[in-house]
Design a protein around this motif. Structure first.
Motif, PDB file in Angstrom:
ATOM      1  N   SER A 284      52.537  30.878  30.429  1.00 52.39           N
ATOM      2  CA  SER A 284      51.167  30.595  30.000  1.00 52.39           C
ATOM      3  C   SER A 284      50.806  29.260  30.636  1.00 52.39           C
ATOM      4  CB  SER A 284      51.053  30.522  28.480  1.00 52.39           C
ATOM      5  OG  SER A 284      49.729  30.189  28.093  1.00 52.39           O
ATOM      6  N   VAL A 285      49.908  29.301  31.633  1.00 49.87           N
ATOM      7  CA  VAL A 285      49.658  28.139  32.482  1.00 49.87           C
ATOM      8  C   VAL A 285      48.206  27.704  32.335  1.00 49.87           C
ATOM      9  CG1 VAL A 285      49.898  27.168  34.788  1.00 49.87           C
ATOM     10  CG2 VAL A 285      51.340  29.103  34.096  1.00 49.87           C
ATOM     11  N   SER A 286      48.021  26.345  32.241  1.00 50.02           N
ATOM     12  CA  SER A 286      46.682  25.760  32.224  1.00 50.02           C
ATOM     13  C   SER A 286      46.481  24.984  33.516  1.00 50.02           C
ATOM     14  CB  SER A 286      46.513  24.839  31.020  1.00 50.02           C
ATOM     15  OG  SER A 286      46.631  25.569  29.807  1.00 50.02           O
ATOM     16  N   PHE A 287      45.233  24.993  34.039  1.00 44.50           N
ATOM     17  CA  PHE A 287      44.917  24.393  35.324  1.00 44.50           C
ATOM     18  C   PHE A 287      43.793  23.367  35.159  1.00 44.50           C
ATOM     19  CE2 PHE A 287      46.720  28.503  36.186  1.00 44.50           C
ATOM     20  CZ  PHE A 287      47.583  28.273  37.242  1.00 44.50           C
ATOM     21  N   ALA A 288      43.851  22.302  35.990  1.00 43.42           N
ATOM     22  CA  ALA A 288      42.788  21.297  36.014  1.00 43.42           C
ATOM     23  C   ALA A 288      42.581  20.844  37.453  1.00 43.42           C
ATOM     24  CB  ALA A 288      43.147  20.098  35.133  1.00 43.42           C
ATOM     25  N   ALA A 289      41.298  20.730  37.845  1.00 42.46           N
ATOM     26  CA  ALA A 289      40.979  20.194  39.171  1.00 42.46           C
ATOM     27  C   ALA A 289      41.261  18.703  39.179  1.00 42.46           C
ATOM     28  CB  ALA A 289      39.518  20.464  39.508  1.00 42.46           C
ATOM     29  N   SER A 290      41.968  18.223  40.213  1.00 44.13           N
ATOM     30  CA  SER A 290      42.314  16.803  40.327  1.00 44.13           C
ATOM     31  C   SER A 290      41.983  16.335  41.738  1.00 44.13           C
ATOM     32  CB  SER A 290      43.789  16.578  40.001  1.00 44.13           C
ATOM     33  OG  SER A 290      44.621  17.281  40.920  1.00 44.13           O
ATOM     34  N   GLY A 291      42.401  15.137  42.061  1.00 42.35           N
ATOM     35  CA  GLY A 291      42.101  14.579  43.364  1.00 42.35           C
ATOM     36  C   GLY A 291      40.810  13.787  43.324  1.00 42.35           C
ATOM     37  N   GLN A 292      40.064  13.772  44.447  1.00 40.29           N
ATOM     38  CA  GLN A 292      38.849  12.980  44.550  1.00 40.29           C
ATOM     39  C   GLN A 292      37.652  13.898  44.792  1.00 40.29           C
ATOM     40  OE1 GLN A 292      40.581   9.626  47.267  1.00 40.29           O
ATOM     41  NE2 GLN A 292      38.838   8.759  46.147  1.00 40.29           N
ATOM     42  N   PHE A 293      36.681  13.770  43.902  1.00 40.14           N
ATOM     43  CA  PHE A 293      35.407  14.482  44.041  1.00 40.14           C
ATOM     44  C   PHE A 293      34.427  13.809  43.095  1.00 40.14           C
ATOM     45  CE2 PHE A 293      38.360  16.906  41.374  1.00 40.14           C
ATOM     46  CZ  PHE A 293      37.732  16.840  40.138  1.00 40.14           C
ATOM     47  N   GLU A 294      33.151  14.106  43.286  1.00 43.10           N
ATOM     48  CA  GLU A 294      32.109  13.491  42.483  1.00 43.10           C
ATOM     49  C   GLU A 294      31.871  14.290  41.203  1.00 43.10           C
ATOM     50  OE1 GLU A 294      30.543  10.438  43.276  1.00 43.10           O
ATOM     51  OE2 GLU A 294      32.325  10.563  44.569  1.00 43.10           O
ATOM     52  N   PRO A 295      31.265  13.651  40.184  1.00 44.65           N
ATOM     53  CA  PRO A 295      31.026  14.380  38.919  1.00 44.65           C
ATOM     54  C   PRO A 295      30.127  15.585  39.088  1.00 44.65           C
ATOM     55  CG  PRO A 295      30.816  12.014  38.596  1.00 44.65           C
ATOM     56  CD  PRO A 295      30.941  12.234  40.062  1.00 44.65           C
ATOM     57  N   TYR A 296      29.315  15.604  40.126  1.00 44.45           N
ATOM     58  CA  TYR A 296      28.396  16.735  40.311  1.00 44.45           C
ATOM     59  C   TYR A 296      29.000  17.829  41.179  1.00 44.45           C
ATOM     60  CZ  TYR A 296      27.529  13.688  44.353  1.00 44.45           C
ATOM     61  OH  TYR A 296      27.673  12.880  45.438  1.00 44.45           O
ATOM     62  N   ALA A 297      30.272  17.731  41.516  1.00 44.62           N
ATOM     63  CA  ALA A 297      30.919  18.759  42.336  1.00 44.62           C
ATOM     64  C   ALA A 297      30.948  20.092  41.579  1.00 44.62           C
ATOM     65  CB  ALA A 297      32.313  18.325  42.723  1.00 44.62           C
ATOM     66  N   THR A 298      30.971  21.205  42.310  1.00 40.43           N
ATOM     67  CA  THR A 298      31.089  22.551  41.728  1.00 40.43           C
ATOM     68  C   THR A 298      32.443  23.127  42.073  1.00 40.43           C
ATOM     69  OG1 THR A 298      30.096  23.592  43.680  1.00 40.43           O
ATOM     70  CG2 THR A 298      28.601  22.900  41.892  1.00 40.43           C
ATOM     71  N   PHE A 299      32.928  24.071  41.211  1.00 40.19           N
ATOM     72  CA  PHE A 299      34.287  24.588  41.327  1.00 40.19           C
ATOM     73  C   PHE A 299      34.251  26.116  41.321  1.00 40.19           C
ATOM     74  CE2 PHE A 299      34.134  20.628  38.981  1.00 40.19           C
ATOM     75  CZ  PHE A 299      35.007  19.841  39.690  1.00 40.19           C
ATOM     76  N   GLU A 300      35.182  26.677  42.069  1.00 41.40           N
ATOM     77  CA  GLU A 300      35.343  28.138  42.089  1.00 41.40           C
ATOM     78  C   GLU A 300      36.836  28.442  42.150  1.00 41.40           C
ATOM     79  OE1 GLU A 300      34.132  32.030  44.809  1.00 41.40           O
ATOM     80  OE2 GLU A 300      33.189  30.078  45.184  1.00 41.40           O
ATOM     81  N   TRP A 301      37.355  28.937  40.992  1.00 37.27           N
ATOM     82  CA  TRP A 301      38.777  29.289  40.873  1.00 37.27           C
ATOM     83  C   TRP A 301      38.951  30.767  41.176  1.00 37.27           C
ATOM     84  CZ3 TRP A 301      42.520  25.693  39.589  1.00 37.27           C
ATOM     85  CH2 TRP A 301      42.084  24.472  39.056  1.00 37.27           C
ATOM     86  N   GLU A 302      40.096  31.092  41.731  1.00 40.85           N
ATOM     87  CA  GLU A 302      40.488  32.499  41.904  1.00 40.85           C
ATOM     88  C   GLU A 302      41.973  32.614  41.598  1.00 40.85           C
ATOM     89  OE1 GLU A 302      40.213  36.224  45.082  1.00 40.85           O
ATOM     90  OE2 GLU A 302      39.498  34.226  45.650  1.00 40.85           O
ATOM     91  N   PHE A 303      42.296  33.487  40.626  1.00 40.28           N
ATOM     92  CA  PHE A 303      43.676  33.727  40.199  1.00 40.28           C
ATOM     93  C   PHE A 303      44.066  35.133  40.609  1.00 40.28           C
ATOM     94  CE2 PHE A 303      41.646  30.852  37.137  1.00 40.28           C
ATOM     95  CZ  PHE A 303      42.439  29.734  37.294  1.00 40.28           C
TER      96      PHE A 303
END
Length: 815
Positions: free
Chosen positions: A402-421
């Protein structure tokens, strides 16, 4: 485009004494240093002479000569001798000074050859040093018939006695230039220094001195003065040898300046005049062949095109400028930052950090402030750094996940994300964090696309699952008596960081990986190990062994025993005791000697002073292992026998030597069978003793009693016999060998020194003695003395250190 600089020298030179030699000499000069007068002859002075020759080292050059010859002339210009100079050094001459608008000619090559020798001259005669060679290079443009004109180097040597000191010629501080660039102004240091601090130097552009005899290219001796100057082709001259505007000149600091205006190869000479007390004493001429050429570089300035836009505020700039002489380029960057005046750099490829997002104009200038400069501009758009990554956590076990994921590294607060599992409980998400995703594969892949400011970055990450932990252990000891140390070895196999908890069965625990534990009580103990992984596959496992450890004093090896010696004896009886126990670890021993005394130690001694039977006990207290207290007592194991009791009575404690008779009574002693006395090292049996001392002093008397068991007792006493003076001199003796009064024998006590002289009635000495044991027997020199009256003188030293003298008469009577 630029014209490469090349020097071509093809003149054939012949060196005196070494045969034909093909070289390309392009200049030189002559100098000397005064070493000083000879140590044993002030009328002779030694000089070191140096010849510098500049030669081409191009592909057509020939081997260099090992010697050069100069001629020495007297003050009447008559040659006196020749001096051969040996070659001591060869060094390459560097070309020119830095100018970014000048393309350096890497093919240009010239060497400086140095020749030296020493010579001793008369101190009161002036001389001239002369070196001559023919001829010069055929390609020279400012002199006529260069293949028929050569060089003459001349130096004056003032008389040492006239100057009253050594003189040295000026020495140039730097090598000569080899090339000039057409239409480029130049400034070159041609200065010299002089060891003579009081001398002054004057500089000028001057014509070299000529030597023009092709038939004798290296005369020996050289031709005598006077010497003509090298001719120049008009409009050039010895003082204006190179076409230039402004014309070449040299100031009084030795700085040459000017701007050549015509291509070609030219001979230029410059003089350093040496003045002492405002009087010219010498002139050093140096000449060099110079090539004037086109040196204009071709420069294209360029900044790299922007290919990435979301790389952050710090930009590494690339310099794509090009030139036919990149090594000489200078750079000036302006980064277009309107918030500061410090947005410039002179590095070739600098780095600059911008304060904020924006569009900036970058300017790059090559060779700024020079006539050959070039400029390039480029527009840069600066955005915050986009550099995402994926963090994940949770249960990463092979049996379940059972795995939880979080975007890390450097990006701005207004960045958008698209995950694919892939092959997971969910297919994707647009949040920056996703929780509790389960996968069907043991090595799944996750993709995250982050977008901002028109930029996009994709992160792919493989997720690894790990085996579940398995707890296991072993140990090195299973039973014993306490304190029982046990070493545990962890055999667990976690695939990640883990915490361990050991339970030892007596209420105590440990979190060490491989603990060592000591049991301090008796019983059976269960041992368990709990392993809990903290990352990767987070899980818990327990391994337990029932009744793993057993401790009891029944398993002890402790035994107590001891030995002693002797077991019987007379008082004081010293007995040695030693423990003979067995035990594990350490032990303390406490002894009870049965007479109210005790002590500690493994081996001890004790003295019994009273007759009796004694019990002996030993207590052993163990520590470290098998802790216990053992006691052993033996009854009446020591018998101290009865001993006699001595009592000594003395008749007197002190007497004089005249009546030193003492009585020692030991009859009052008890319980003895034998008795004897010890006086002055002598033994006297019995219990009662009358004894007369024959000397003065303090005397110790002992009575020793012994019983039938061999036990003894001693009583002691001390008496004092004091000295007393008495001296008796007989007045008659009868030396008739009847054994009665046969000697003149004075007697005395308290006497420490004695001397006697006997005289006849005529005053003649007939006898002398310094000992009481040597007495006069009535003989003189072995013969019987006649009866009659004789006279004596006796001198004695008494016990008080006082000398006494006795004089009188004695009668010798023979019947």
């Amino acid at each position: 485009m630029h014209k490469a600089k090349h020097l071509f020298f093809t003149v054939l030179f012949v060196f005196s004494g070494i045969g034909a030699y093909c070289g390309h000499i392009i200049g030189g000069y002559l100098s000397y240093e005064c070493i000083g007068p000879l140590a044993n002859n002030n009328s002779l002075v030694t000089y070191e002479v140096t010849l510098k020759l500049y030669v081409d080292c191009g592909p057509s050059s020939s081997p260099n000569p090992l010697f050069a010859t100069i001629s020495i002339f007297n003050e009447f210009d008559v040659p006196e001798q020749s001096l051969s100079l040996s070659q001591t050094n060869i060094a390459r001459i560097p070309d020119g000074s830095f100018n970014p608008c000048v393309v350096e000619d890497t093919t240009l090559c010239a060497l400086e050859e140095t020749y030296r020798a020493t010579i001793t001259l008369d101190a009161d005669e002036p001389k001239k040093f002369v070196y001559q060679r023919c001829c010069r290079n055929v390609v020279i443009d400012n002199i006529p018939n260069p293949e028929g004109n050569g060089v003459t180097y001349v130096l004056n040597v003032p008389a040492y006695t006239n100057l009253q000191n050594c003189n040295h010629t000026p020495q140039f501080t730097s090598p000569p230039p080899l090339s000039f660039c057409k239409d480029f102004g130049l400034t070159i240091d041609l200065s010299a220094t002089d060891q003579d601090a009081t001398d002054s130097l004057a500089y000028s552009i001057c014509a070299p001195l000529n030597y023009s005899s092709k038939n004798v290219p290296a005369p020996n001796p050289a031709n005598p003065p006077p010497y003509s100057e090298l001719p120049f082709l008009s409009p050039q001259s010895g003082t204006n040898p190179i076409p230039s505007n402004p014309q070449f000149s040299i100031d009084q600091n030795g700085i040459l300046s000017g701007q050549p205006t015509q291509l070609g190869q030219y001979v230029i000479g410059y003089c350093v005049e040496e003045y002492k007390n405002n009087v010219l004493i010498n002139t050093v001429r140096r000449d060099i062949q110079i090539i004037v050429e086109n040196c204009q570089p071709i420069i294209t300035t360029a900044v790299q095109d922007q290919e990435q836009f979301c790389e952050g505020y710090t930009v590494d700039f690339e310099n794509n400028s090009s030139s036919n002489d990149l090594d000489t380029l200078l750079y000036l960057w302006n980064f277009g930052d309107p918030t500061t005046q410090a947005d410039t750099s002179r590095l070739k490829e600098p780095t600059y950090t911008y304060p904020d997002t924006g569009e900036y104009t970058i300017t790059l200038i090559t060779n700024p402030y020079y006539p050959c400069s070039d400029t390039s501009t480029e527009t840069y758009r600066v955005y915050p750094l986009l550099d995402p990554d994926i963090d994940y956590f949770g249960r990463l076990c092979e049996d379940s996940n059972s795995v939880s994921f979080a975007a890390s590294g450097q990006f701005e607060p207004y960045a958008t994300f698209e995950w694919e599992f892939f092959n997971a409980s969910i297919g994707g998400s647009t949040s920056d964090s996703v929780f509790d995703v389960s996968f069907n594969d043991l090595n799944p892949e996750v993709q995250l696309i982050v977008s901002e400011n028109g930029c996009e970055d994709t992160v792919l990450k493989n997720i690894s699952f790990f085996p579940n932990p398995i707890a296991n252990f072993t140990y090195d000891t299973t039973e014993g008596c306490y304190p029982l140390p046990v070493n545990f070895q962890n055999l667990s196999s976690p695939q990640s960081n883990a915490n361990f908890e050991w339970k030892f069965g007596d209420g105590n625990t440990s979190n060490a990986i491989n603990p060592s534990y000591t049991y301090n009580q008796n019983g059976y103990f269960d041992v368990s190990l709990i392993i809990e992984t903290t990352d990767k596959c987070i899980d818990t496992d327990t391994f337990k062994i029932d009744s793993a450890i057993y401790t009891s004093l029944e398993l002890s090896n402790n035994k107590i025993d001891f030995e002693w010696d002797p077991k019987i004896g007379c008082p004081p009886l010293k007995v040695d005791f030693s423990e003979k126990a067995t035990y594990d670890g350490k032990a303390n021993f406490i002894w009870d000697f049965g007479d109210g005394n005790s002590t500690e130690g493994s081996s001890v001694s004790h003295s019994y002073s009273r007759s009796d039977y004694y019990d002996v006990g030993l207590m052993m207290i163990t520590s470290e292992r098998c802790i216990d207290t053992l006691v052993k007592t033996l009854d009446s194991v020591i018998y101290v026998q009865e001993k006699p009791s001595a009592l000594l009575l003395v008749s007197d404690s002190t007497k004089s030597i005249k009546e030193a008779d003492f009585t020692f009574d030991g009859t009052q002693g008890l319980e003895y069978t034998t008795s004897y006395f010890l006086i002055d090292g002598k033994k006297f049996d019995g219990n009662y003793l009358n004894y007369t001392f024959n000397d003065t002093g303090h005397f110790s008397i002992q009575q020793i009693l012994t019983n039938n068991l061999g036990c003894t007792d001693t009583a002691s006493a001390e008496v004092f016999v004091y000295d007393e003076f008495e001296f008796i001199i007989p007045n008659i003796f009868t030396p008739n060998t009847d054994g009665i009064n046969d000697y003149f024998a004075p007697k005395g006590i308290g006497i420490y020194d004695y001397e006697v002289e006997i005289f006849n009635r005529f005053g003649e000495k007939v006898f002398f003695s310094n000992s009481f044991n040597i007495q006069w027997d009535g003989r003189i020199q072995g013969k019987k003395a006649q009866s009659g009256v004789y006279f004596y003188t006796i001198r004695v030293l008494d016990f008080n250190s006082k000398y006494r003298t006795y004089k009188g008469s004695l009668t010798l009577l023979r019947e």
